[in-house]
Design a protein around this motif. Structure first.
Motif, PDB file in Angstrom:
ATOM      1  N   HIS A 268       0.819  -1.213   0.000  1.00 33.01           N
ATOM      2  CA  HIS A 268       0.000   0.000   0.000  1.00 33.01           C
ATOM      3  C   HIS A 268       0.854   1.266   0.000  1.00 33.01           C
ATOM      4  N   GLY A 269       1.823   1.350   0.903  1.00 31.16           N
ATOM      5  CA  GLY A 269       2.646   2.543   0.996  1.00 31.16           C
ATOM      6  C   GLY A 269       3.400   2.839  -0.286  1.00 31.16           C
ATOM      7  N   HIS A 270       3.910   1.800  -0.925  1.00 28.00           N
ATOM      8  CA  HIS A 270       4.632   1.999  -2.181  1.00 28.00           C
ATOM      9  C   HIS A 270       3.693   2.500  -3.275  1.00 28.00           C
ATOM     10  N   GLN A 271       2.488   1.971  -3.318  1.00 31.78           N
ATOM     11  CA  GLN A 271       1.536   2.406  -4.344  1.00 31.78           C
ATOM     12  C   GLN A 271       1.142   3.866  -4.156  1.00 31.78           C
ATOM     13  N   VAL A 272       0.840   4.275  -2.916  1.00 35.17           N
ATOM     14  CA  VAL A 272       0.431   5.673  -2.710  1.00 35.17           C
ATOM     15  C   VAL A 272       1.607   6.610  -2.950  1.00 35.17           C
ATOM     16  N   GLY A 273       2.835   6.132  -2.683  1.00 34.56           N
ATOM     17  CA  GLY A 273       4.001   6.964  -2.961  1.00 34.56           C
ATOM     18  C   GLY A 273       4.133   7.272  -4.434  1.00 34.56           C
ATOM     19  N   VAL A 274       4.040   6.250  -5.269  1.00 30.24           N
ATOM     20  CA  VAL A 274       4.131   6.458  -6.717  1.00 30.24           C
ATOM     21  C   VAL A 274       2.946   7.290  -7.209  1.00 30.24           C
ATOM     22  N   ASP A 301      14.971   4.047  -1.333  1.00 28.93           N
ATOM     23  CA  ASP A 301      14.794   2.800  -2.099  1.00 28.93           C
ATOM     24  C   ASP A 301      13.328   2.438  -2.307  1.00 28.93           C
ATOM     25  N   ALA A 302      12.429   3.413  -2.219  1.00 31.14           N
ATOM     26  CA  ALA A 302      11.017   3.156  -2.498  1.00 31.14           C
ATOM     27  C   ALA A 302      10.776   3.289  -4.000  1.00 31.14           C
ATOM     28  N   PRO A 303       9.810   2.565  -4.560  1.00 28.95           N
ATOM     29  CA  PRO A 303       9.539   2.639  -5.997  1.00 28.95           C
ATOM     30  C   PRO A 303       9.119   4.043  -6.429  1.00 28.95           C
ATOM     31  N   THR A 304       9.469   4.393  -7.649  1.00 29.26           N
ATOM     32  CA  THR A 304       9.029   5.665  -8.233  1.00 29.26           C
ATOM     33  C   THR A 304       8.382   5.455  -9.599  1.00 29.26           C
TER      34      THR A 304
END
Length: 352
Positions: A268-274, A301-304
């Protein structure tokens, strides 16, 4: 005559630091919680900290019971309710990441019992907020519940959690940037009630994390402390607002839609970040803060990109164009973003 009133529910105690898991019984005693604790956990957190937590309660004179939930679903809430009734529990203790804490929070609300949050990972702000998130079929429900009476976050344990969980927590906080902008937009265009205090706290929390992103390092306990404190602040902002608005805008709607559309959604966190990259672009154009958000995500190192999420680019664009249909919450997505506008935003920001 000014007759408005607001009831703000906040945790009474927040204990964050090295080795504080052993202070959980002390925290409970200070809350004057009576009866038997029911520890609600899942297999991995139970292996990591369950025995130590239960031993501490026994030494303090409590008789802890345990129930282990395997999946985050409404059936698990009923499982915990049944376990609490069978154990004659006086209060619940959620031990783990988002899943057991959200399930315990919702069960405690249904039972009318006190709830203590003991996170083993800093993966999202649910560790302190007054909401639980539970998937059902191809959608995800955000359910209101009382926030925990106390949070006991042992940074030694959290620092040892998988790094991707910590980066997901960071990205969740960073996405507050656009959540607050959406809230302000809804206030201006739809007269949605806005709290200056809650909005400022949420924004400040995101800025703090962006400003310190280059110091967030794998297995560094100080990093776990910074992230946990930020998640607590975000949860408090939601409690002050009486809604998830300070931390949930269009970027969360896009993430929820990805949960429905993608065969294998990311954290979830990675998706909302992108998603916050494209929503920031929609808010402010190419002169906006989306580069700062991207750089902060990259430094931890989180997805972008959609590819880094493991999600097809066409699926991400579809989520952008249909996310406004999920719930009645006005955001920068308005009544829908065209496919061409979605592709432009995602392309300029490098998401696709």
């Amino acid at each position: 005559m000014f007759a408005k009133s607001t009831w703000i529910k906040l945790p009474r105690s927040v204990v964050v630091g090295h080795g504080v898991l052993d202070r959980a019984p002390e925290v409970v005693t200070e809350l004057y919680l009576d009866g038997r604790p029911l520890v609600v956990t899942s297999p991995t957190p139970d292996d990591i900290a369950g025995d130590r937590l239960r031993a501490g309660f026994r030494e303090a004179g409590y008789d802890p019971a345990t129930t282990v939930v395997e999946t985050a679903e409404f059936a698990a809430v009923e499982q915990v309710v049944a376990a609490a009734n069978e154990a004659d529990a006086g209060f619940l203790v959620g031990l783990g990441g988002g899943k057991p804490i959200d399930i315990a929070k919702m069960a405690a609300d249904e039972l009318g019992l006190g709830f203590v949050s003991v996170p083993t990972a800093a993966s999202h702000d649910g560790i302190v907020s007054g909401r639980g998130s539970v998937p059902e079929g191809d959608t995800r429900h955000s359910v209101a519940a009382d926030p925990p009476l106390a949070v006991v976050a042992d940074t030694a344990i959290i620092a040892d959690a998988p790094w991707r969980l910590t980066t997901a927590g960071c990205a969740d906080i960073i996405s507050n940037y656009t959540a607050v902008k959406d809230w302000q937009l809804a206030h201006r265009l739809k007269s949605v009630e806005y709290s200056e205090y809650a909005g400022a706290l949420s924004r400040m929390t995101a800025e703090m994390l962006v400003g310190r992103a280059d110091s967030i390092k794998r297995a560094l306990e100080e990093s776990a402390w910074v992230v946990t404190k930020a998640l607590v602040s975000s949860g408090v902002a939601m409690s002050i607002a009486g809604s998830s608005r300070p931390a949930s805008g269009a970027e969360h709607l896009i993430s929820h839609q990805l949960d429905r559309l993608a065969p294998d959604p990311a954290l979830h966190g990675h998706q909302v970040g992108v998603a916050s990259l494209v929503t920031e672009y929609l808010h402010s154009g190419d002169d906006g803060e989306w580069r700062d958000v991207r750089d902060a995500l990259a430094s931890i190192d989180a997805p972008t990109t959609a590819d880094a999420l493991g999600i097809e680019e066409t699926t991400f664009v579809e989520a952008m164009t249909t996310a406004h249909e999920i719930r009645d919450r006005y955001t920068i997505l308005g009544d829908g973003v065209s496919e061409s506008a979605a592709i432009e935003a995602a392309t300029v920001t490098g998401v696709i």
